[in-house]
Write a protein that holds these residues in place. Structure first.
Motif, PDB file in Angstrom:
ATOM      1  N   ALA A 216       0.864  -1.184   0.000  1.00 20.58           N
ATOM      2  CA  ALA A 216       0.000   0.000   0.000  1.00 20.58           C
ATOM      3  C   ALA A 216       0.895   1.227   0.000  1.00 20.58           C
ATOM      4  O   ALA A 216       2.038   1.168   0.466  1.00 20.58           O
ATOM      5  CB  ALA A 216      -0.889  -0.001   1.234  1.00 20.58           C
ATOM      6  N   SER A 217       0.374   2.313  -0.523  1.00 18.59           N
ATOM      7  CA  SER A 217       1.198   3.525  -0.594  1.00 18.59           C
ATOM      8  C   SER A 217       0.339   4.757  -0.316  1.00 18.59           C
ATOM      9  O   SER A 217      -0.887   4.672  -0.235  1.00 18.59           O
ATOM     10  CB  SER A 217       1.845   3.645  -1.977  1.00 18.59           C
ATOM     11  OG  SER A 217       0.832   3.782  -2.956  1.00 18.59           O
ATOM     12  N   MET A 218       1.021   5.876  -0.180  1.00 17.70           N
ATOM     13  CA  MET A 218       0.312   7.172  -0.075  1.00 17.70           C
ATOM     14  C   MET A 218       1.162   8.204  -0.820  1.00 17.70           C
ATOM     15  O   MET A 218       2.344   8.380  -0.498  1.00 17.70           O
ATOM     16  CB  MET A 218       0.162   7.584   1.397  1.00 17.70           C
ATOM     17  CG  MET A 218      -0.412   8.992   1.562  1.00 17.70           C
ATOM     18  SD  MET A 218      -0.913   9.374   3.260  1.00 17.70           S
ATOM     19  CE  MET A 218       0.669   9.640   4.047  1.00 17.70           C
ATOM     20  N   LEU A 219       0.577   8.851  -1.799  1.00 18.93           N
ATOM     21  CA  LEU A 219       1.237   9.957  -2.491  1.00 18.93           C
ATOM     22  C   LEU A 219       0.759  11.246  -1.819  1.00 18.93           C
ATOM     23  O   LEU A 219      -0.422  11.567  -1.884  1.00 18.93           O
ATOM     24  CB  LEU A 219       0.857   9.972  -3.974  1.00 18.93           C
ATOM     25  CG  LEU A 219       1.509  11.088  -4.781  1.00 18.93           C
ATOM     26  CD1 LEU A 219       2.951  10.732  -5.132  1.00 18.93           C
ATOM     27  CD2 LEU A 219       0.735  11.381  -6.064  1.00 18.93           C
ATOM     28  N   TYR A 220       1.674  11.949  -1.187  1.00 15.16           N
ATOM     29  CA  TYR A 220       1.274  13.117  -0.405  1.00 15.16           C
ATOM     30  C   TYR A 220       2.076  14.344  -0.855  1.00 15.16           C
ATOM     31  O   TYR A 220       3.086  14.228  -1.551  1.00 15.16           O
ATOM     32  CB  TYR A 220       1.518  12.857   1.099  1.00 15.16           C
ATOM     33  CG  TYR A 220       2.980  12.690   1.428  1.00 15.16           C
ATOM     34  CD1 TYR A 220       3.601  11.453   1.283  1.00 15.16           C
ATOM     35  CD2 TYR A 220       3.761  13.776   1.848  1.00 15.16           C
ATOM     36  CE1 TYR A 220       4.956  11.310   1.550  1.00 15.16           C
ATOM     37  CE2 TYR A 220       5.108  13.625   2.110  1.00 15.16           C
ATOM     38  CZ  TYR A 220       5.698  12.393   1.958  1.00 15.16           C
ATOM     39  OH  TYR A 220       7.043  12.241   2.198  1.00 15.16           O
ATOM     40  N   GLY A 221       1.573  15.511  -0.408  1.00 16.20           N
ATOM     41  CA  GLY A 221       2.301  16.749  -0.709  1.00 16.20           C
ATOM     42  C   GLY A 221       1.803  17.413  -1.986  1.00 16.20           C
ATOM     43  O   GLY A 221       2.547  18.102  -2.670  1.00 16.20           O
ATOM     44  N   HIS A 222       0.529  17.199  -2.321  1.00 21.05           N
ATOM     45  CA  HIS A 222      -0.030  17.876  -3.511  1.00 21.05           C
ATOM     46  C   HIS A 222      -1.228  18.720  -3.060  1.00 21.05           C
ATOM     47  O   HIS A 222      -1.035  19.767  -2.442  1.00 21.05           O
ATOM     48  CB  HIS A 222      -0.372  16.869  -4.614  1.00 21.05           C
ATOM     49  CG  HIS A 222      -0.964  15.589  -4.122  1.00 21.05           C
ATOM     50  ND1 HIS A 222      -2.286  15.438  -3.861  1.00 21.05           N
ATOM     51  CD2 HIS A 222      -0.383  14.398  -3.794  1.00 21.05           C
ATOM     52  CE1 HIS A 222      -2.516  14.219  -3.414  1.00 21.05           C
ATOM     53  NE2 HIS A 222      -1.379  13.556  -3.364  1.00 21.05           N
ATOM     54  N   ILE A 223      -2.466  18.264  -3.317  1.00 21.96           N
ATOM     55  CA  ILE A 223      -3.622  19.102  -2.960  1.00 21.96           C
ATOM     56  C   ILE A 223      -4.352  18.566  -1.745  1.00 21.96           C
ATOM     57  O   ILE A 223      -5.386  19.105  -1.355  1.00 21.96           O
ATOM     58  CB  ILE A 223      -4.620  19.208  -4.135  1.00 21.96           C
ATOM     59  CG1 ILE A 223      -5.187  17.815  -4.481  1.00 21.96           C
ATOM     60  CG2 ILE A 223      -3.984  19.850  -5.353  1.00 21.96           C
ATOM     61  CD1 ILE A 223      -6.488  17.877  -5.239  1.00 21.96           C
ATOM     62  N   GLU A 224      -3.838  17.475  -1.177  1.00 24.48           N
ATOM     63  CA  GLU A 224      -4.569  16.868  -0.059  1.00 24.48           C
ATOM     64  C   GLU A 224      -4.401  17.692   1.220  1.00 24.48           C
ATOM     65  O   GLU A 224      -3.408  18.411   1.379  1.00 24.48           O
ATOM     66  CB  GLU A 224      -4.075  15.420   0.175  1.00 24.48           C
ATOM     67  CG  GLU A 224      -2.879  15.248   1.088  1.00 24.48           C
ATOM     68  CD  GLU A 224      -1.568  15.715   0.478  1.00 24.48           C
ATOM     69  OE1 GLU A 224      -1.547  16.177  -0.672  1.00 24.48           O
ATOM     70  OE2 GLU A 224      -0.534  15.638   1.170  1.00 24.48           O
ATOM     71  N   THR A 225      -5.376  17.579   2.126  1.00 23.48           N
ATOM     72  CA  THR A 225      -5.228  18.204   3.431  1.00 23.48           C
ATOM     73  C   THR A 225      -4.540  17.198   4.365  1.00 23.48           C
ATOM     74  O   THR A 225      -4.496  15.993   4.072  1.00 23.48           O
ATOM     75  CB  THR A 225      -6.603  18.549   4.029  1.00 23.48           C
ATOM     76  OG1 THR A 225      -7.325  17.317   4.214  1.00 23.48           O
ATOM     77  CG2 THR A 225      -7.392  19.471   3.112  1.00 23.48           C
ATOM     78  N   LEU A 226      -4.058  17.703   5.496  1.00 21.25           N
ATOM     79  CA  LEU A 226      -3.420  16.790   6.460  1.00 21.25           C
ATOM     80  C   LEU A 226      -4.459  15.814   7.000  1.00 21.25           C
ATOM     81  O   LEU A 226      -4.170  14.650   7.276  1.00 21.25           O
ATOM     82  CB  LEU A 226      -2.773  17.590   7.585  1.00 21.25           C
ATOM     83  CG  LEU A 226      -1.586  18.459   7.127  1.00 21.25           C
ATOM     84  CD1 LEU A 226      -1.056  19.306   8.285  1.00 21.25           C
ATOM     85  CD2 LEU A 226      -0.469  17.625   6.528  1.00 21.25           C
ATOM     86  N   SER A 227      -5.687  16.300   7.130  1.00 20.03           N
ATOM     87  CA  SER A 227      -6.761  15.439   7.593  1.00 20.03           C
ATOM     88  C   SER A 227      -7.014  14.302   6.601  1.00 20.03           C
ATOM     89  O   SER A 227      -7.308  13.160   6.974  1.00 20.03           O
ATOM     90  CB  SER A 227      -7.981  16.331   7.770  1.00 20.03           C
ATOM     91  OG  SER A 227      -9.054  15.607   8.132  1.00 20.03           O
ATOM     92  N   GLU A 228      -6.866  14.589   5.310  1.00 21.66           N
ATOM     93  CA  GLU A 228      -7.037  13.527   4.304  1.00 21.66           C
ATOM     94  C   GLU A 228      -5.890  12.512   4.360  1.00 21.66           C
ATOM     95  O   GLU A 228      -6.091  11.336   4.055  1.00 21.66           O
ATOM     96  CB  GLU A 228      -7.174  14.143   2.904  1.00 21.66           C
ATOM     97  CG  GLU A 228      -8.570  14.719   2.690  1.00 21.66           C
ATOM     98  CD  GLU A 228      -8.696  15.557   1.422  1.00 21.66           C
ATOM     99  OE1 GLU A 228      -9.778  15.568   0.825  1.00 21.66           O
ATOM    100  OE2 GLU A 228      -7.712  16.238   1.035  1.00 21.66           O
ATOM    101  N   ARG A 229      -4.700  12.958   4.741  1.00 28.19           N
ATOM    102  CA  ARG A 229      -3.623  11.975   4.937  1.00 28.19           C
ATOM    103  C   ARG A 229      -4.014  10.993   6.044  1.00 28.19           C
ATOM    104  O   ARG A 229      -3.815   9.788   5.925  1.00 28.19           O
ATOM    105  CB  ARG A 229      -2.306  12.659   5.339  1.00 28.19           C
ATOM    106  CG  ARG A 229      -1.661  13.465   4.255  1.00 28.19           C
ATOM    107  CD  ARG A 229      -0.257  13.897   4.649  1.00 28.19           C
ATOM    108  NE  ARG A 229       0.181  15.033   3.843  1.00 28.19           N
ATOM    109  CZ  ARG A 229       1.338  15.660   3.954  1.00 28.19           C
ATOM    110  NH1 ARG A 229       2.214  15.263   4.869  1.00 28.19           N
ATOM    111  NH2 ARG A 229       1.654  16.672   3.188  1.00 28.19           N
TER     112      ARG A 229
END
Ligand code: SF4
Length: 358
Positions: A216-229
């Motif tokens: 599983a992965s998570m691509l972060y640091g674009h338009i997501e909020t911290l809450s969405e992480r």
């Protein structure tokens, strides 16, 4: 907004081995105590997996960069009339793996590709069948949940039938990419043409049911909020509670160069990368392996991440394409002795993965 008392309560929960809540996760992202986060994640990492750091000697096979999805965050996918577009033949794939297999320690293939608008499911299946027959000693991990859903869409077969056929052809595990952020808001804005959050999770659930482990992965640091992480991590944790089929979690920091978002979004800082790995380790209490993917993080940050909850540093890779199209500044491959040195210099014990774990 956080208050110190909240953090002390979270710390006590971690020491008692209690599960963190969504609110706890949000408080961790709101705090700026990076070294504290790192120490807690390191405590949990040591308790779960000791001092061994997993690495593998693998070869990435990217069959084509022609892709009908054209996600806004992707610098790899291309239209088929782009001069940099390519599509491998089966002979091309055999030649690539033959070259990589000169390394006697090569243990597996990692096959991920674009969603080619003209290829059928059988085209993709033929690559797996041929590579597995020609290189039976190599494990074959391949295709993200997005690709599997695409195969179902274009073939009219169910996800379960697609997975059964791939497994029969030699596929032993599913890659962890394509999860991005598992919320409809983010996916509708960034990648509306590919698998939804529920579809991605359904592929993982179905694969686990069939005995195919997945990452599983998570691509972060674009338009997501911290809450969405946090929401993303909780969705993965819930599915892992249900199936136990995830092997490894990988954080992918978004690399904006050459993407449609290049002018709007700046690359994540090392600070954000380290806290995200640490919080992932703390929230994903049912995942054994947290990977510091050196290609995206860079080698120095991946090495430091080994003290922020990570116990896996990926592999030699042979030749990385996807993220170097997005401006990754890391090397395209690492020699095994370099990986061993990186791990030893961090005071940890290198462990070569010999099965489909990472
Ligand atoms: S991320 Fe995957 S699906 Fe999206 S454009 Fe790139 S290759 Fe295609």
């Amino acid at each position: 907004m956080f208050v110190r008392g909240d953090l002390e309560k979270i710390e006590q929960k971690i020491f008692r081995g209690e599960r963190l809540t969504r609110e706890d996760g949000e408080k961790l992202f709101a705090c700026n105590e990076l070294t504290w986060l790192g120490a807690l994640a390191d405590f949990v990492r040591k308790k779960i997996c000791g001092d061994e750091v997993l690495y593998n000697v693998n070869c990435h096979v990217n069959l084509t960069n022609i892709c009908m999805s054209r996600c806004k965050f992707c610098a790899f996918g291309r239209d088929d009339d782009d001069r940099r577009a390519y599509a491998m033949t089966i002979d091309d794939a055999i030649n690539l793996v033959t070259e990589a297999a000169r390394d006697p320690n090569l243990i597996g293939l990692h096959i991920v590709s674009g969603l080619h608008p003209k290829w059928t499911f059988e085209n993709y299946l033929a690559f797996v069948e041929t590579l597995h027959k020609k290189f039976p000693a190599l494990y074959v991990k391949g295709f993200t949940g997005v690709e599997i859903q695409h195969f179902a869409n274009i073939s009219g077969l169910s996800v379960e039938e697609i997975l059964r056929r791939l497994k029969a052809a030699g596929l032993q595990a599913i890659a962890g990419g394509g999860a991005e952020i598992l919320t409809d808001r983010v996916r509708n804005l960034l990648c509306p043409k590919k698998a939804t959050a529920d579809q991605w999770l359904n592929v993982a659930r179905t694969a686990h049911k069939l005995g195919l482990p997945t990452n599983a992965s998570m691509l972060y640091g674009h338009i997501e909020t911290l809450s969405e992480r946090v929401e993303h991590l909780i969705k993965l944790r819930e599915l892992q509670d249900e199936t136990g089929g995830f092997r490894t979690f990988i954080c992918f920091p978004f690399l904006p160069k050459n993407t449609a978002l290049e002018s709007e979004i700046r690359q994540t800082s090392m600070w954000d990368d380290l806290r995200t790995i640490a919080i992932s380790r703390l929230m994903l209490d049912n995942f054994r392996n947290i990977k510091a993917y050196w290609v995206m993080l860079t080698v120095p940050v991946a090495q430091v991440a080994l003290s922020f909850g990570a116990n896996d540093i990926d592999g030699t890779i042979h030749r990385e394409n996807i993220l170097h199209d997005a401006g990754a500044t890391s090397p395209r491959a690492l020699a095994e002795d370099e990986i061993i040195k990186i791990i030893r210099d961090a005071g940890r014990v290198p462990k070569l993965v010999t099965e489909v774990l990472s």
